[in-house]
Motif scaffolding. Structure first.
Motif, PDB file in Angstrom:
ATOM      1  N   GLU A   1       0.880  -1.049  -0.017  1.00  0.00           N
ATOM      2  CA  GLU A   1       0.142  -0.070   0.085  1.00  0.00           C
ATOM      3  C   GLU A   1       0.840   1.280   0.075  1.00  0.00           C
ATOM      4  O   GLU A   1       1.744   1.413   0.721  1.00  0.00           O
ATOM      5  CB  GLU A   1      -0.996   0.140   1.386  1.00  0.00           C
ATOM      6  CG  GLU A   1      -2.075   1.072   1.240  1.00  0.00           C
ATOM      7  CD  GLU A   1      -2.746   1.060   2.411  1.00  0.00           C
ATOM      8  OE1 GLU A   1      -3.343   0.195   2.739  1.00  0.00           O
ATOM      9  OE2 GLU A   1      -2.791   2.249   3.121  1.00  0.00           O
TER      10      GLU A   1
ATOM     11  N   GLN B   1      -3.273   3.623  -1.364  1.00  0.00           N
ATOM     12  CA  GLN B   1      -3.578   2.772  -2.626  1.00  0.00           C
ATOM     13  C   GLN B   1      -2.881   1.433  -2.572  1.00  0.00           C
ATOM     14  O   GLN B   1      -1.613   1.315  -2.704  1.00  0.00           O
ATOM     15  CB  GLN B   1      -3.156   3.532  -3.961  1.00  0.00           C
ATOM     16  CG  GLN B   1      -4.282   4.703  -4.142  1.00  0.00           C
ATOM     17  CD  GLN B   1      -3.980   5.662  -5.174  1.00  0.00           C
ATOM     18  OE1 GLN B   1      -2.981   5.306  -5.714  1.00  0.00           O
ATOM     19  NE2 GLN B   1      -4.484   6.679  -5.343  1.00  0.00           N
ATOM     20  N   GLN B   2      -3.670   0.277  -2.772  1.00  0.00           N
ATOM     21  CA  GLN B   2      -3.121  -0.883  -2.747  1.00  0.00           C
ATOM     22  C   GLN B   2      -2.761  -1.228  -4.024  1.00  0.00           C
ATOM     23  O   GLN B   2      -3.537  -1.887  -4.800  1.00  0.00           O
ATOM     24  CB  GLN B   2      -4.239  -1.907  -2.150  1.00  0.00           C
ATOM     25  CG  GLN B   2      -3.336  -3.322  -1.909  1.00  0.00           C
ATOM     26  CD  GLN B   2      -2.659  -3.656  -0.729  1.00  0.00           C
ATOM     27  OE1 GLN B   2      -2.817  -2.726   0.190  1.00  0.00           O
ATOM     28  NE2 GLN B   2      -2.077  -4.658  -0.694  1.00  0.00           N
ATOM     29  N   SER B   3      -1.649  -0.773  -4.602  1.00  0.00           N
ATOM     30  CA  SER B   3      -1.457  -0.798  -6.116  1.00  0.00           C
ATOM     31  C   SER B   3      -0.070  -1.352  -6.471  1.00  0.00           C
ATOM     32  O   SER B   3       0.171  -1.230  -7.767  1.00  0.00           O
ATOM     33  CB  SER B   3      -1.592   0.270  -6.769  1.00  0.00           C
ATOM     34  OG  SER B   3      -1.033   1.427  -6.115  1.00  0.00           O
TER      35      SER B   3
ATOM     36  N   GLN C   1       3.426  -2.242 -11.172  1.00  0.00           N
ATOM     37  CA  GLN C   1       2.224  -1.473 -10.961  1.00  0.00           C
ATOM     38  C   GLN C   1       1.350  -2.137 -11.843  1.00  0.00           C
ATOM     39  O   GLN C   1       1.155  -1.612 -13.041  1.00  0.00           O
ATOM     40  CB  GLN C   1       2.364  -0.159 -11.269  1.00  0.00           C
ATOM     41  CG  GLN C   1       1.307   0.661 -10.509  1.00  0.00           C
ATOM     42  CD  GLN C   1       1.227   2.357 -10.779  1.00  0.00           C
ATOM     43  OE1 GLN C   1       1.953   2.703 -11.393  1.00  0.00           O
ATOM     44  NE2 GLN C   1       0.469   2.988 -10.279  1.00  0.00           N
TER      45      GLN C   1
ATOM     46  N   GLN D   1      -8.474  -0.754  -5.623  1.00  0.00           N
ATOM     47  CA  GLN D   1      -7.184  -0.196  -4.846  1.00  0.00           C
ATOM     48  C   GLN D   1      -7.170   0.781  -4.167  1.00  0.00           C
ATOM     49  O   GLN D   1      -6.675   0.841  -3.098  1.00  0.00           O
ATOM     50  CB  GLN D   1      -6.221  -0.038  -6.173  1.00  0.00           C
ATOM     51  CG  GLN D   1      -5.911  -1.284  -7.140  1.00  0.00           C
ATOM     52  CD  GLN D   1      -4.958  -1.089  -7.885  1.00  0.00           C
ATOM     53  OE1 GLN D   1      -4.295  -0.092  -8.456  1.00  0.00           O
ATOM     54  NE2 GLN D   1      -4.453  -2.372  -8.801  1.00  0.00           N
ATOM     55  N   PRO D   2      -7.862   1.885  -4.181  1.00  0.00           N
ATOM     56  CA  PRO D   2      -8.579   2.429  -5.520  1.00  0.00           C
ATOM     57  C   PRO D   2      -7.690   3.507  -6.104  1.00  0.00           C
ATOM     58  O   PRO D   2      -7.254   4.524  -5.577  1.00  0.00           O
ATOM     59  CB  PRO D   2      -9.741   3.092  -4.506  1.00  0.00           C
ATOM     60  CG  PRO D   2      -9.110   3.601  -3.364  1.00  0.00           C
ATOM     61  CD  PRO D   2      -7.965   2.653  -3.019  1.00  0.00           C
ATOM     62  N   GLU D   3      -7.423   3.124  -7.182  1.00  0.00           N
ATOM     63  CA  GLU D   3      -6.700   4.092  -8.247  1.00  0.00           C
ATOM     64  C   GLU D   3      -7.632   4.872  -9.251  1.00  0.00           C
ATOM     65  O   GLU D   3      -7.646   4.665 -10.161  1.00  0.00           O
ATOM     66  CB  GLU D   3      -5.696   3.329  -9.223  1.00  0.00           C
ATOM     67  CG  GLU D   3      -4.837   4.131  -9.953  1.00  0.00           C
ATOM     68  CD  GLU D   3      -3.510   4.731  -9.168  1.00  0.00           C
ATOM     69  OE1 GLU D   3      -3.595   5.534  -8.746  1.00  0.00           O
ATOM     70  OE2 GLU D   3      -2.457   3.724  -9.001  1.00  0.00           O
TER      71      GLU D   3
ATOM     72  N   GLN E   1      -8.502  12.176  -1.765  1.00  0.00           N
ATOM     73  CA  GLN E   1      -8.583  12.014  -3.403  1.00  0.00           C
ATOM     74  C   GLN E   1      -9.348  12.873  -3.803  1.00  0.00           C
ATOM     75  O   GLN E   1      -9.205  13.531  -5.176  1.00  0.00           O
ATOM     76  CB  GLN E   1      -8.945  10.503  -3.480  1.00  0.00           C
ATOM     77  CG  GLN E   1      -8.055   9.670  -3.346  1.00  0.00           C
ATOM     78  CD  GLN E   1      -8.576   8.134  -3.676  1.00  0.00           C
ATOM     79  OE1 GLN E   1      -9.543   7.874  -3.365  1.00  0.00           O
ATOM     80  NE2 GLN E   1      -7.608   7.278  -3.938  1.00  0.00           N
TER      81      GLN E   1
END
Lengths: 647, 378
Positions: free
Chosen positions: B106, B110-112, B122, B168-170, B220
């Motif tokens: 993270e 973001q868990q991306s 990524q 993720q949230p991206e 965000q």
């Protein structure tokens, strides 16, 4: 769908793409070509921080140039509270914990300092002073981890001689809103230090220098990368006082000793004297400058460095602790007692109710003419009788009866000559501020019958008596009614008498000089007025004051036993001031050498007994020093009180 | 047989039709980029006591690796790539799923990311390719006509990886790159304009709903909406934007000179080697340099568009259109963001920004375009 559709649609995509690129080109052109100038300026100001550096204050020197107040650098860690508020709660907690760890202080201490309401909210608040260099390095090298935290150098006051002359020096503190408002167009900012009392206050403009400006190139984290030049701060000028350090030390020590000694003695009721407080003033009668000014109890001025807490300050002004912060030499108001006989003598001789040869028989009792009852009978202190007394002998032995007479007769002639005693007292500077540049001075009190009546009418509860009677005038003549003086006023009145009639505004400073010693401003003596003292008035009074010290019957004779009066004659007057419900105040005023006056000394000791027994020995010790009889102030024997006589 | 015919049968013959303009523009950008990354990162690295070349050395490594990937992506016939599309698509979706597990890392909520020692991956970047290939593969089978049912299938194809990215949230990348890219591909693939209009309307509803239902984190939202009020609070979200505009504007016509930008050297612009790399170009090379870079991008995009036109088959066209959209929206979003005409999102500038996966993805995408372009006769 026709086959052309994808082609058409691809063209649409192409057009959209083209317009997006055109938009980017247009925006780029606007930013970099059309609006370039404003961004160039913004970039420049972005990287330059203008830092104002307060100038170190000038030093305060004694008359010989010895340093009484100096500066030392102190490293201070500050926190910008507005920046702190912009952090999230969690960030703030992390920061405070980290800062507490780095400074080695509990978080609660930091929080308390941050909550300090005395510091303007827009000024970074100091959370640690005199910080160790390693701590500074840890903060500076890791500045990102310490948002809102800054390190700065401050010049703080230091007192090489400790508590000496604390009341004269005064103190400095952070400027408050009112002071800031009053100096809006001058170079003051919130958080600046400003003189709050004493000469620090009165010579603020001389002592404060001109703050410097530094331009620093900083990066986005506030790290300083380059020094872009500066206008160096200019240290304030030094102030050379008229105070003599040795005499000042001696005065404070002797006063404290004598008060301590008085507490071991008992009054006529065999109660030990309280002797809580007192003041001593030494003036140069030739120019009115103050050579020493002691007030007891006193305090340590270094406690004001870095700000004093409310509780500490409250203790300093607490009457229960005899208000150490009060400068009794200029703020203490005392009945002058027999020391007032100087004024009554002048008034009596001027009016013609007596001349130098007028003699009356002092039987120890004065009865107001045509008056019956105990309230019409006035006695000498201790009920003694002095036999035939003229003005010289009346001053020597401190005959009250002689002065009751004068007071009574002057009252009778009031219609012709007015309130002559009060007028004379005012002429000698009583009842008005001397104007000594120390701030918060008291004016004392000299009431005449009209003012007496008005005072009664304004507040009948506090002042039940409104009708001035002859008895009032009799008591006024011996300094026991409706007259109050400060020790400085007393010394100044005798100084004016001693020098032939010139009343000066007492000066505490001689000049303002640069750090290099170059005199910027000479502080010339200021004459308030000249008192007409023809020889037929001055001589008998002078003789009486000389005899009071030198003659065996003099009220100060015991105190001056063994003093080389032949080579260094002293003229003086004892006084014992009565305050209802309290023990007697001891007073003594002198000038010396009597034949060619140079110094005037006034000593007032609260609830300490007779002027001749308690206050005169203090003055004697100071005169010994002034006469060159003792070299080192530290080597002197403790002052010894004597068996005085009532006055 | 003519000589031309002979060469056509030659497996290497496709290289004869290679688009040198595209390759040239790509190389020009790729050569400029390490200079900019170095300028953006050296003082900050020095300040923390690290090697000033640390970032740029890695970046050059990514560029070289990217060039190799481009060669590979151009070499394998894109029709074979089409055949492998389900595998690629499934693999990417698997990665998108895996990144949500504790295997992923993270960063800023973001868990991306996957971390492999010093390297990181990524998957959302790779997902761009997966969505392009997936939509192109499906769309090319529908003869340029997507009715509602087919459109729905296409939306599922695009929606699976996008849904995973939303988790993720991206959000920035999803809204600013994926959504317009998918719409563009669907447009060319033959979706009905009214369907797309409804889709866009639903999208707007979705975005507003996401804001209202607080699916989107506050920071965000702030970052996404900061561009709407640039002069508001300079200390927070729009601080970045102000510093960015100052850097570009201060560059003027000719710039401060390479490594001479004060905004850059003094680290006033945040995230400069990655999201805000364009500010280095703007400040140090000025309008001349920045416009030249945009011009290079324009050539690149033009050549991709041209490849879409010339493609031998519909799959090729759709791949090129996807890559075109990916590039255009990335460039416009990123450059627009630095100049204050687009919201602040973490979208890298293709080929310029530091960041391994994005560089590799872009090179791979350009390799595919070269592939389609040079095989337009075969």
């Amino acid at each position: 769908m026709t086959a052309d559709t994808p082609r058409l649609r691809l063209s649409i995509v192409g057009v959209i793409t083209l317009s997006l690129f055109l938009a980017m080109f247009a925006r780029l052109y606007y930013l970099q070509v059309l609006d370039h100038e404003s961004y160039r300026v913004a970039a420049e100001t972005n990287q330059v921080r203008i830092v104002r550096e307060p100038a170190p204050r000038g030093r305060i020197l004694d008359r010989e140039g010895r340093v009484l107040v100096d500066n030392r650098p102190s490293t201070v860690v500050t926190v910008d509270r507005s920046e702190l508020r912009s952090l999230s709660t969690q960030q703030r907690e992390v920061l405070l914990a980290r800062l507490a760890r780095t400074l080695g202080e509990p978080v609660s201490v930091l929080e308390r300092r941050l909550a300090d309401v005395r510091v303007s909210p827009v000024v970074p608040v100091a959370v640690a002073r005199d910080v160790d260099p390693t701590v500074v390095t840890r903060i500076r090298e890791n500045q990102e981890a310490f948002p809102a935290v800054a390190v700065r150098q401050e010049a703080v006051r230091t007192y090489p001689h400790g508590m000496v002359a604390a009341h004269v020096l005064g103190y400095i503190g952070e400027i408050n809103a009112d002071e800031l408002e009053a100096r809006r167009d001058r170079d003051y900012r919130g958080g600046d230090l400003i003189g709050k009392a004493g000469v620090e206050l009165m010579y603020e403009d001389d002592l404060r220098g001109r703050s410097g400006i530094r331009k620093l190139e900083v990066d986005s984290r506030g790290r300083v990368l380059r020094d872009l030049g500066e206008r160096a701060p200019v240290q304030g000028n030094d102030l050379r006082l008229s105070i003599d350090l040795d005499l000042q030390v001696l005065a404070e020590q002797t006063l404290a000793d004598a008060l301590g000694a008085a507490r071991t003695r008992g009054d006529h009721n065999r109660r030990p004297f309280v002797a809580p407080a007192g003041a001593a003033v030494v003036l140069d009668v030739t120019d009115g400058s103050v050579l020493a000014m002691a007030s007891h109890p006193t305090y340590d001025p270094s406690r004001f460095v870095g700000g004093i807490t409310q509780a500490e300050f409250a203790a300093l002004i607490d009457e229960a602790h005899h208000a150490p912060f009060t400068n009794r030499a200029v703020q203490g108001q005392y009945p002058p007692g027999s020391t007032f006989k100087l004024v009554t003598s002048v008034a009596g001789l001027r009016s013609g109710v007596i001349n130098r040869n007028t003699t009356i028989n002092d039987t120890g009792l004065f009865v107001i003419p045509n008056c019956r009852g105990e309230s019409c009978r006035f006695r000498n202190a201790g009920g003694r009788s002095h036999g035939p007394v003229d003005v010289v002998r009346a001053l020597t032995v401190s005959s009250n009866v002689f002065y009751y007479n004068i007071g009574s007769q002057l009252w009778e002639r009031r219609g012709l000559i007015g309130d002559l005693i009060q007028q004379t007292a005012r002429e000698f500077g009583m009842g008005e501020r001397t104007g000594v540049p120390l701030g918060s001075e008291s004016g004392g009190l000299v009431l005449d019958p009209d003012a007496f009546q008005q005072r009664h009418e304004a507040n009948p509860v506090a002042f039940p008596e409104g009708q001035w009677r002859v008895g009032m005038n009799a008591n006024l003549a011996i300094g026991e009614a409706v007259v109050l003086v400060t020790p400085l006023q007393l010394a100044n009145a005798y100084a004016a008498f001693a020098n032939g009639g010139t009343l000066f505004t007492p000066a505490v400073a001689r000049d303002v000089r640069t750090q290099g010693g170059e005199v910027v401003r000479q502080l010339a003596p200021r004459v308030i007025r000249t008192i007409d003292l023809p020889p037929e008035i001055r001589d008998p009074i002078h003789q009486g004051l000389v005899n009071a010290v030198a003659a065996s019957s003099g009220t100060a004779a015991a105190a001056f036993a063994g003093f080389p009066l032949q080579s260094y004659p002293v003229a003086g007057k004892t006084g014992t001031g009565q305050v209802p419900g309290k023990q007697d105040n001891a007073l003594f005023v002198a000038y010396a050498p009597a034949n060619e006056p140079r110094y005037a000394v006034a000593v007032v000791m609260e609830e300490a007994g007779f002027g001749g027994s308690a206050a005169a020995p203090v003055a004697r010790r100071l005169l010994e020093h002034l006469a060159g009889l003792i070299d080192e102030p530290g080597d002197v024997e403790p002052v010894e009180l004597v068996q005085g006589v009532p006055d | 047989m003519t000589a031309l015919g002979t060469t056509r049968r030659d497996p290497a013959a496709a290289w004869r039709h290679i688009d040198f303009l595209l390759v040239g523009a790509t190389l020009a950008i790729a050569i400029l980029s390490p200079l900019m990354v170095y300028s953006a990162s050296r003082t900050s690295l020095e300040a923390i006591g690290a090697e000033p070349t640390f970032l740029v050395v890695r970046h050059i490594g990514f560029l070289l690796a990217g060039a190799a990937v481009m060669v590979v992506a151009a070499s394998v016939d894109y029709r074979r790539v089409r055949d492998f599309t389900p595998v690629i698509y499934a693999a990417v979706c698997a990665l998108l799923l895996l990144v949500l597990t504790p295997l992923g890392s993270e960063v800023r909520g973001q868990q991306s990311w996957f971390q492999f020692g010093p390297l990181s991956l990524q998957p959302a970047e790779l997902a761009k390719l997966a969505v392009i290939l997936g939509l192109a593969a499906y769309g090319s089978t529908q003869r340029g006509d997507l009715d509602l049912r087919r459109l729905s299938v296409a939306l599922v194809v695009a929606g699976i990886p996008m849904g995973l990215i939303l988790l993720q949230p991206e959000v920035g990348m999803l809204l600013m790159i994926f959504v317009p890219m998918v719409v563009t591909i669907l447009l060319i693939a033959g979706a009905r304009p009214r369907h797309l209009a409804v889709l866009v309307a639903l999208g707007i509803f979705g975005i507003v709903g996401a804001f209202q239902l607080e699916v989107v984190a506050d920071y965000q939202k702030e970052r996404l909406t900061a561009f709407l009020d640039p002069t508001g609070d300079t200390q927070r979200s729009s601080y970045n934007l102000n510093q960015s505009k100052i850097a570009i504007g201060a560059g003027g016509l000719t710039g401060a000179g390479l490594f001479q930008g004060s905004q850059t050297n003094l680290a006033f612009v945040p995230e400069q080697p990655t999201d805000f790399i364009f500010t280095v170009v703007g400040e140090e090379l000025g309008f001349v340099g920045a416009a030249t870079l945009l011009f290079l991008y324009a050539i690149l995009v033009w050549r991709v568009w041209r490849a879409a036109q010339l493609a031998r088959d519909f799959f090729g066209t759709l791949v090129c259109v996807g890559v075109l959209a990916m590039l255009v929206f990335s460039i416009f979003q990123n450059v627009g963001m630095t100049m204050g005409i687009m919201p602040i999102t973490g979208i890298p500038l293709p080929l310029m920004s530091y960041g391994g996966t994005a560089v590799l993805t872009t090179f791979a995408a350009l390799g595919l375009v070269l592939n389609v372009h040079m095989r337009r006769f075969a």
